[in-house]
Design a protein around this motif. Sequence first.
Motif, short mmCIF file in Angstrom:
data_model
loop_
_atom_site.label_atom_id
_atom_site.label_comp_id
_atom_site.label_asym_id
_atom_site.label_seq_id
_atom_site.Cartn_x
_atom_site.Cartn_y
_atom_site.Cartn_z
N GLU A 1 0.81 -1.22 0.00
CA GLU A 1 0.00 0.00 0.00
C GLU A 1 0.84 1.28 0.00
O GLU A 1 0.70 2.14 0.87
N PRO A 2 1.75 1.46 -0.97
CA PRO A 2 2.54 2.70 -1.01
C PRO A 2 1.66 3.91 -1.30
O PRO A 2 0.66 3.82 -2.00
N ARG A 3 2.05 5.03 -0.74
CA ARG A 3 1.32 6.27 -0.99
C ARG A 3 1.57 6.78 -2.41
O ARG A 3 0.68 7.34 -3.05
N PHE A 4 2.80 6.60 -2.90
CA PHE A 4 3.18 7.03 -4.25
C PHE A 4 4.12 5.98 -4.83
O PHE A 4 4.89 5.34 -4.10
N VAL A 5 4.07 5.81 -6.17
CA VAL A 5 4.98 4.90 -6.85
C VAL A 5 5.70 5.63 -7.98
O VAL A 5 5.09 6.45 -8.69
N LEU A 6 6.98 5.32 -8.15
CA LEU A 6 7.80 5.92 -9.19
C LEU A 6 8.43 4.79 -10.01
O LEU A 6 8.69 3.71 -9.48
N PHE A 7 8.66 5.04 -11.30
CA PHE A 7 9.32 4.05 -12.16
C PHE A 7 10.55 4.70 -12.76
O PHE A 7 10.45 5.71 -13.45
N SER A 8 11.71 4.14 -12.49
CA SER A 8 12.97 4.70 -12.96
C SER A 8 13.64 3.70 -13.88
O SER A 8 13.79 2.53 -13.54
N GLY A 9 14.04 4.17 -15.08
CA GLY A 9 14.68 3.24 -16.01
C GLY A 9 15.05 3.91 -17.31
O GLY A 9 15.07 5.13 -17.42
N VAL A 10 15.33 3.09 -18.33
CA VAL A 10 15.85 3.60 -19.59
C VAL A 10 14.84 3.41 -20.71
O VAL A 10 13.90 2.62 -20.59
N ALA A 11 15.07 4.13 -21.81
CA ALA A 11 14.19 4.07 -22.97
C ALA A 11 14.97 4.46 -24.21
O ALA A 11 16.04 5.10 -24.12
N GLY A 12 14.45 4.09 -25.37
CA GLY A 12 15.05 4.49 -26.63
C GLY A 12 14.48 5.80 -27.10
O GLY A 12 13.26 5.98 -27.13
N GLY A 13 15.34 6.73 -27.50
CA GLY A 13 14.88 8.05 -27.93
C GLY A 13 14.29 8.03 -29.32
O GLY A 13 14.83 7.41 -30.23
N ILE A 14 13.16 8.72 -29.50
CA ILE A 14 12.51 8.85 -30.80
C ILE A 14 12.59 10.28 -31.31
O ILE A 14 12.94 10.52 -32.47
N ALA A 15 12.28 11.25 -30.46
CA ALA A 15 12.30 12.65 -30.85
C ALA A 15 13.71 13.05 -31.29
O ALA A 15 14.70 12.68 -30.63
N PRO A 16 13.83 13.80 -32.40
CA PRO A 16 15.15 14.10 -32.95
C PRO A 16 16.03 14.96 -32.05
O PRO A 16 17.25 14.94 -32.20
N ASP A 17 15.44 15.71 -31.12
CA ASP A 17 16.25 16.58 -30.26
C ASP A 17 16.77 15.86 -29.01
O ASP A 17 17.48 16.46 -28.20
N LEU A 18 16.43 14.59 -28.83
CA LEU A 18 16.91 13.85 -27.66
C LEU A 18 18.35 13.40 -27.85
O LEU A 18 18.77 13.03 -28.96
N LYS A 19 19.08 13.39 -26.75
CA LYS A 19 20.46 12.90 -26.75
C LYS A 19 20.60 11.80 -25.70
O LYS A 19 19.78 11.70 -24.77
N ILE A 20 21.64 10.98 -25.85
CA ILE A 20 21.91 9.93 -24.89
C ILE A 20 22.08 10.55 -23.50
O ILE A 20 22.76 11.56 -23.33
N CYS A 21 21.45 9.95 -22.50
CA CYS A 21 21.45 10.37 -21.09
C CYS A 21 20.54 11.56 -20.80
O CYS A 21 20.53 12.06 -19.67
N ASP A 22 19.79 12.06 -21.80
CA ASP A 22 18.69 12.97 -21.48
C ASP A 22 17.65 12.19 -20.68
O ASP A 22 17.65 10.95 -20.66
N VAL A 23 16.74 12.92 -20.04
CA VAL A 23 15.72 12.28 -19.21
C VAL A 23 14.33 12.74 -19.64
O VAL A 23 14.12 13.95 -19.88
N VAL A 24 13.42 11.81 -19.76
CA VAL A 24 12.02 12.10 -20.08
C VAL A 24 11.16 11.77 -18.87
O VAL A 24 11.21 10.65 -18.34
N ILE A 25 10.37 12.74 -18.40
CA ILE A 25 9.35 12.49 -17.37
C ILE A 25 8.03 12.32 -18.11
O ILE A 25 7.58 13.21 -18.82
#
Length: 478
Positions: free
Chosen positions: A112-136
């Motif tokens: 029964e957590p009050r809040f849950v977060l998911f942290s991990g990696v993804a493949g970039g699609i948008a052309p302005d993204l760079k390796i190690c940028d972060v998407v929320i």
Amino acid sequence: MKEKTLDKKLVSTAREAFASKESGQVARSKADSATYAAFSTNKIDYAIFSAIPAELEYIKNKFKAVASEPINLGGFEFTIYVYNDARVLLISCGLGTAFTASALTLTHFYFEPRFVLFSGVAGGIAPDLKICDVVIAELAFEAEMQTVHSAVKNTPFESCLVHPLKNLVIPKSYSCNESLFSLGKAISFPKNLTIHFGKVVTSNNFPAPAALFHEIKEQQALCIDMETSAFYQIAWLLNIPALAVRGISNLINSKGTDENIHFSDLVGSAESAAKVTLAILDALIVKHSLSPSENAEVNEIINRFKLQPHPEGGHYARNYTSELSVTSLHPERYNGEPRKAGSSIYYLLRGNEYSAFHSLKSDEIWHYYKGSQVKIHMIDSSGNLTTYILGNSFENSQAMFQVTIPANNWFAAEVLDKQSFSFVGCTVSPGFEFKDFKLADRDALAAQFPNHSEIINTFTRELVDKNKIDNVRLNAKL
């Protein structure tokens, strides 16, 4: 620290004690000790998920110096960390939508957590993204499901778009929790981190479903992963406040493939996502925690009055049971059985803790003692919703030192100041018996009073296993 295990014998003892016809305190004592040993220690404040262990390595290293509590649950090993006075569970659930959905459901039910977060990696699609940028992730959708709504429209399968449990049309995309997203946008992250806010697409094809990639790009997804849509989908289904943070580990080309997959930065992108996740966690703890002085005061109250963890949140201790027994003039209410003339408890709620909607066969009076004012929400048999403020009448003319809840009404309570606590008393007359208590079923109560479904959803919990609810949580009341 010694590992804690949910012992099946303890659970069985709890259930037997509640079902037992032994009188009064003997049955309660056996049920209380077994119940708390089996269940009450598992409640947490926050859960942080990842698909693979490497994605949480940065956070685990930060948690090395803090207290931890290993727990074995059904053969699975979990660790709860005590981080800045908050209980935080870290979980690596495995790749893909099925594992993600299963892990979040399991965690919601048992911890029964009050809040849950998911942290991990993804493949970039948008052309302005760079390796190690972060998407929320503000929104997430499943690649293979994006055409379903249009495909089944005006066909015999159109009714399938209504979810059978929620009785709502299944969304085309799933949203994060608004308050968590707003908090993420308000944080000043380190300058070496580039943060983007937007849409994430999920697919069980790695690195992307090439046949669907043209349509995916049209949806303007920033990146693609194998979990976020499932994470948000279960959060939508079970009303869990959730937010996903994705570090860009590799870049997907216009065809939906990645010829440079071997040059991906799993470690660096996971660390970037973890830094952002940890910053959000820190902000959450500050926002929803007591001040050091208030926390010390709460601990003093708990110790002084010997309060125990409350299975529905907060702490309590029974402090009075009348020696006099009475028989009601309304024999149908108690089936002609005698009841103690009265009983009472001390009750403490902190911050975002709440007393879930429930009803009693007896009248209950709440008394204000100390701390924040309390909002008590009551729904009567005619469906009228009334909200009372329990508090110091000398400081707030709208508040009352005592609030009476007549028998058989549904009611819930919350702390008004989420950064404080509320210490109150609850008196029941005739005295409380477990069999006179009924915890609200979210769906049933919302169906009975649809005009109040929002507040019912807020102050009820999922009754996934009604036998466990009936046999384990009832000892929390008077």
